[in-house]
Write a protein that holds these residues in place. Structure first.
Motif, PDB file in Angstrom:
ATOM      1  N   PRO A 199     -13.435  -1.569   6.298  1.00 52.23           N
ATOM      2  CA  PRO A 199     -14.463  -1.287   7.313  1.00 52.23           C
ATOM      3  C   PRO A 199     -13.988  -0.366   8.429  1.00 52.23           C
ATOM      4  CG  PRO A 199     -14.448  -3.628   6.766  1.00 52.23           C
ATOM      5  CD  PRO A 199     -13.271  -3.022   6.069  1.00 52.23           C
ATOM      6  N   SER A 200     -12.689  -0.350   8.700  1.00 49.33           N
ATOM      7  CA  SER A 200     -12.150   0.483   9.772  1.00 49.33           C
ATOM      8  C   SER A 200     -12.109   1.961   9.403  1.00 49.33           C
ATOM      9  CB  SER A 200     -10.723   0.025  10.110  1.00 49.33           C
ATOM     10  OG  SER A 200      -9.847   0.299   9.023  1.00 49.33           O
ATOM     11  N   GLY A 201     -12.221   2.263   8.103  1.00 52.64           N
ATOM     12  CA  GLY A 201     -12.075   3.634   7.649  1.00 52.64           C
ATOM     13  C   GLY A 201     -10.633   4.068   7.471  1.00 52.64           C
ATOM     14  N   MET A 202      -9.689   3.135   7.611  1.00 54.66           N
ATOM     15  CA  MET A 202      -8.269   3.481   7.525  1.00 54.66           C
ATOM     16  C   MET A 202      -7.771   3.630   6.094  1.00 54.66           C
ATOM     17  SD  MET A 202      -6.424   1.301  10.571  1.00 54.66           S
ATOM     18  CE  MET A 202      -6.809  -0.286   9.841  1.00 54.66           C
ATOM     19  N   GLY A 203      -8.559   3.162   5.110  1.00 62.74           N
ATOM     20  CA  GLY A 203      -8.108   3.244   3.728  1.00 62.74           C
ATOM     21  C   GLY A 203      -8.796   2.210   2.868  1.00 62.74           C
ATOM     22  N   THR A 204      -8.103   1.729   1.836  1.00 67.51           N
ATOM     23  CA  THR A 204      -8.664   0.741   0.925  1.00 67.51           C
ATOM     24  C   THR A 204      -7.892  -0.566   1.021  1.00 67.51           C
ATOM     25  OG1 THR A 204      -7.254   1.481  -0.914  1.00 67.51           O
ATOM     26  CG2 THR A 204      -9.422   2.525  -0.681  1.00 67.51           C
ATOM     27  N   PHE A 205      -8.527  -1.652   0.560  1.00 68.47           N
ATOM     28  CA  PHE A 205      -7.882  -2.959   0.577  1.00 68.47           C
ATOM     29  C   PHE A 205      -8.533  -3.861  -0.448  1.00 68.47           C
ATOM     30  CE2 PHE A 205     -11.670  -4.097   2.622  1.00 68.47           C
ATOM     31  CZ  PHE A 205     -11.707  -5.444   2.965  1.00 68.47           C
ATOM     32  N   GLU A 229     -10.674 -15.959  -9.539  1.00 69.40           N
ATOM     33  CA  GLU A 229     -10.152 -17.315  -9.649  1.00 69.40           C
ATOM     34  C   GLU A 229      -8.653 -17.296  -9.972  1.00 69.40           C
ATOM     35  OE1 GLU A 229     -10.827 -21.378 -12.341  1.00 69.40           O
ATOM     36  OE2 GLU A 229     -12.127 -19.631 -12.595  1.00 69.40           O
ATOM     37  N   GLY A 230      -7.911 -18.079  -9.218  1.00 66.82           N
ATOM     38  CA  GLY A 230      -6.482 -18.220  -9.474  1.00 66.82           C
ATOM     39  C   GLY A 230      -5.609 -17.117  -8.928  1.00 66.82           C
ATOM     40  N   VAL A 231      -6.201 -16.216  -8.132  1.00 61.32           N
ATOM     41  CA  VAL A 231      -5.440 -15.073  -7.625  1.00 61.32           C
ATOM     42  C   VAL A 231      -5.458 -15.081  -6.097  1.00 61.32           C
ATOM     43  CG1 VAL A 231      -5.212 -12.564  -7.597  1.00 61.32           C
ATOM     44  CG2 VAL A 231      -6.041 -13.721  -9.664  1.00 61.32           C
ATOM     45  N   TRP A 232      -4.258 -15.011  -5.516  1.00 59.34           N
ATOM     46  CA  TRP A 232      -4.097 -14.935  -4.062  1.00 59.34           C
ATOM     47  C   TRP A 232      -3.522 -13.582  -3.673  1.00 59.34           C
ATOM     48  CZ3 TRP A 232      -4.860 -19.517  -6.201  1.00 59.34           C
ATOM     49  CH2 TRP A 232      -5.438 -20.544  -5.434  1.00 59.34           C
ATOM     50  N   LEU A 233      -3.768 -13.193  -2.418  1.00 61.94           N
ATOM     51  CA  LEU A 233      -3.296 -11.908  -1.899  1.00 61.94           C
ATOM     52  C   LEU A 233      -2.581 -12.139  -0.573  1.00 61.94           C
ATOM     53  CD1 LEU A 233      -6.729 -10.059  -2.275  1.00 61.94           C
ATOM     54  CD2 LEU A 233      -4.863  -9.992  -3.932  1.00 61.94           C
ATOM     55  N   ALA A 234      -1.560 -11.327  -0.297  1.00 59.70           N
ATOM     56  CA  ALA A 234      -0.870 -11.438   0.985  1.00 59.70           C
ATOM     57  C   ALA A 234      -0.222 -10.109   1.339  1.00 59.70           C
ATOM     58  CB  ALA A 234       0.194 -12.542   0.936  1.00 59.70           C
ATOM     59  N   GLY A 235      -0.093  -9.863   2.641  1.00 70.41           N
ATOM     60  CA  GLY A 235       0.541  -8.641   3.114  1.00 70.41           C
ATOM     61  C   GLY A 235      -0.431  -7.478   3.186  1.00 70.41           C
ATOM     62  N   ASN A 236       0.111  -6.261   3.132  1.00 70.91           N
ATOM     63  CA  ASN A 236      -0.700  -5.061   3.340  1.00 70.91           C
ATOM     64  C   ASN A 236      -1.749  -4.826   2.264  1.00 70.91           C
ATOM     65  OD1 ASN A 236       2.094  -3.269   4.734  1.00 70.91           O
ATOM     66  ND2 ASN A 236       0.415  -4.231   5.827  1.00 70.91           N
ATOM     67  N   VAL A 237      -1.640  -5.473   1.122  1.00 66.32           N
ATOM     68  CA  VAL A 237      -2.644  -5.287   0.078  1.00 66.32           C
ATOM     69  C   VAL A 237      -4.015  -5.802   0.535  1.00 66.32           C
ATOM     70  CG1 VAL A 237      -2.342  -7.475  -1.168  1.00 66.32           C
ATOM     71  CG2 VAL A 237      -2.941  -5.407  -2.423  1.00 66.32           C
ATOM     72  N   THR A 238      -3.995  -6.741   1.488  1.00 59.62           N
ATOM     73  CA  THR A 238      -5.255  -7.287   2.004  1.00 59.62           C
ATOM     74  C   THR A 238      -5.383  -7.139   3.516  1.00 59.62           C
ATOM     75  OG1 THR A 238      -6.721  -9.223   1.965  1.00 59.62           O
ATOM     76  CG2 THR A 238      -4.367  -9.637   2.296  1.00 59.62           C
ATOM     77  N   ASP A 239      -4.267  -6.885   4.206  1.00 61.82           N
ATOM     78  CA  ASP A 239      -4.251  -6.704   5.653  1.00 61.82           C
ATOM     79  C   ASP A 239      -3.499  -5.408   5.950  1.00 61.82           C
ATOM     80  OD1 ASP A 239      -4.024  -6.756   8.380  1.00 61.82           O
ATOM     81  OD2 ASP A 239      -3.063  -8.729   8.494  1.00 61.82           O
ATOM     82  N   LEU A 253       0.827  -1.197   0.000  1.00 60.46           N
ATOM     83  CA  LEU A 253       0.000   0.000   0.000  1.00 60.46           C
ATOM     84  C   LEU A 253       0.861   1.247   0.000  1.00 60.46           C
ATOM     85  CD1 LEU A 253       0.197   1.131   3.152  1.00 60.46           C
ATOM     86  CD2 LEU A 253      -1.391  -0.731   3.557  1.00 60.46           C
ATOM     87  N   VAL A 254       0.195   2.374  -0.156  1.00 62.95           N
ATOM     88  CA  VAL A 254       0.836   3.684  -0.107  1.00 62.95           C
ATOM     89  C   VAL A 254       0.242   4.476   1.055  1.00 62.95           C
ATOM     90  CG1 VAL A 254       1.242   5.856  -1.313  1.00 62.95           C
ATOM     91  CG2 VAL A 254       1.240   3.706  -2.594  1.00 62.95           C
ATOM     92  N   ASP A 255       1.100   5.058   1.874  1.00 59.33           N
ATOM     93  CA  ASP A 255       0.638   5.915   2.968  1.00 59.33           C
ATOM     94  C   ASP A 255       0.375   7.311   2.428  1.00 59.33           C
ATOM     95  OD1 ASP A 255       0.921   4.314   5.568  1.00 59.33           O
ATOM     96  OD2 ASP A 255       2.870   3.985   4.614  1.00 59.33           O
ATOM     97  N   MET A 256      -0.869   7.747   2.532  1.00 59.47           N
ATOM     98  CA  MET A 256      -1.243   9.082   2.084  1.00 59.47           C
ATOM     99  C   MET A 256      -1.048  10.053   3.255  1.00 59.47           C
ATOM    100  SD  MET A 256      -1.961   8.076  -0.897  1.00 59.47           S
ATOM    101  CE  MET A 256      -2.557   9.605  -1.624  1.00 59.47           C
ATOM    102  N   LEU A 257      -0.037  10.891   3.153  1.00 63.09           N
ATOM    103  CA  LEU A 257       0.321  11.782   4.258  1.00 63.09           C
ATOM    104  C   LEU A 257      -0.463  13.082   4.202  1.00 63.09           C
ATOM    105  CD1 LEU A 257       4.208  11.360   4.135  1.00 63.09           C
ATOM    106  CD2 LEU A 257       2.530   9.983   5.367  1.00 63.09           C
ATOM    107  N   PRO A 258      -0.723  13.687   5.361  1.00 71.94           N
ATOM    108  CA  PRO A 258      -1.382  14.998   5.374  1.00 71.94           C
ATOM    109  C   PRO A 258      -0.535  16.028   4.627  1.00 71.94           C
ATOM    110  CG  PRO A 258      -1.280  14.053   7.581  1.00 71.94           C
ATOM    111  CD  PRO A 258      -0.424  13.194   6.709  1.00 71.94           C
ATOM    112  N   GLU A 259      -1.188  16.938   3.950  1.00 68.94           N
ATOM    113  CA  GLU A 259      -0.465  17.973   3.206  1.00 68.94           C
ATOM    114  C   GLU A 259      -0.107  19.120   4.139  1.00 68.94           C
ATOM    115  OE1 GLU A 259      -2.603  19.087  -0.258  1.00 68.94           O
ATOM    116  OE2 GLU A 259      -2.528  17.085  -1.159  1.00 68.94           O
TER     117      GLU A 259
END
Length: 316
Positions: A250-256, A268-278, A115-121
């Motif tokens: 659901p937490s409102g922290m961003g997207t996943f 089908e045929g696609v797995w996810l791991a790390g921050n992309v899903t958690d 993921l990318v951390d979106m920092l305050p401007e």
């Protein structure tokens, strides 16, 4: 222009962080043909060290990834430096397109792009990110213990963040900024001695030595560390060709990208791991999730190959 040659793999891993490399390691050790495509943009790149990682606490992220790459290569896996720009489903598998027009074909896909951390401007935020502007008390909190810590009110996570950093320092100030406190939160802060500053923050003051203070309309408060709950947005736009699109967490922290407990996605045929899903997975958790997903991909391929073998056996 002629089409580039297709390269066939049992699995293509998109993303060369801890999750991707550990998943590739498991697959390569299972004698699967596997390639990792890495764009070279690790989330923890700005940090000097990774913390909270068993037997590797304090290791520089670049050293950790270099070791992981060597381990994957040692058992036959391949690493490609490049950016995946699209994925589509064909009769031969999942076709993975790279920015340099290379095309890979995979029987299975493991996505670990993070993921990318979106920092305050705010002036002074980006310059200190991963050093004296931090977000995770478990990743960097011990290193800033007993210092003057500012927590910026940005999201629902900000108030809990203040409680966690209060465990590490007796001098924590919560700046309302854009996230106001409930009466219950104020009572908790009063009980723990967390000071509250009203109004929006306009600037993070810095010197050559780092953060020196937080400016609001009412003046400057001396601080040494800034904690923010950054909005987290996954790197997943290249998956829209197979119907996988990031959704709001659901937490409102961003997207996943949602997955089941084993890392299997809705495609089908696609797995996810790390921050992309958690979104909250640290380095160790991300690596463990990658290993689990790699094992699940191998098991899925074994099941398909066994069924094919049984059909051929019956025919013979």
């Amino acid at each position: 222009m002629s089409q580039p040659p297709l390269s066939q793999f049992d699995a293509v891993v998109v993303g060369g962080g801890p999750a991707g490399l550990n998943g590739a390691l498991i697959l390569a050790r299972s004698r699967r043909s596997v390639v990792v495509v890495d764009a070279g943009e690790p989330r923890n790149g700005p940090a000097e060290a990774a913390h909270g990682l068993f037997a590797r606490d304090g290791i520089p992220p670049v050293d950790l990834l270099a070791t992981g790459r060597e381990e994957v290569r040692r058992v036959g896996g391949r690493i490609i430096d490049g950016e995946v720009v699209g994925v589509r489903r064909t009769d031969t598998g999942l076709e993975v397109s790279l920015a340099d027009e290379t095309t890979l074909v995979a029987r299975r896909l493991l996505v670990t792009t993070g993921l990318v951390d979106m920092l305050p401007e705010l002036p002074g935020i980006a310059e200190g990110w991963g050093k004296d502007v931090i977000h995770c008390p478990y990743c960097h909190g011990y290193e800033v213990r007993d210092r003057k810590i500012a927590v910026l009110g940005i999201s629902p996570a900000s108030t809990h963040q203040a409680l966690m950093f209060r465990q590490l320092s007796s001098d924590v100030v919560y700046f309302i900024h854009t996230w106001a406190l409930s009466a219950e939160d104020r009572e908790r802060f009063d009980a723990l001695g967390i000071a509250v500053v009203e109004g929006e923050v306009t600037e993070i003051l810095r010197s050559d030595g780092g953060v020196t203070g937080i400016r609001t309309a009412d003046g400057v408060v001396a601080r040494e560390v800034v904690a923010i709950s950054s909005r987290m947005e996954v790197r997943g736009g290249f998956l829209d060709g197979i119907g996988l699109n990031p959704i709001e967490h659901p937490s409102g922290m961003g997207t996943f990208l949602p997955s089941d407990g084993m890392g299997r996605s809705e495609a089908e045929g696609v797995w996810l791991a790390g921050n992309v899903t958690d979104l909250t997975a640290q380095v160790g958790a991300a690596a463990a999730a990658g290993a689990l997903a790699g094992a699940q991909i191998n098991a899925d391929l074994i099941a398909v190959e066994t069924e094919d073998a049984v059909r051929r056996h019956r025919t013979a």
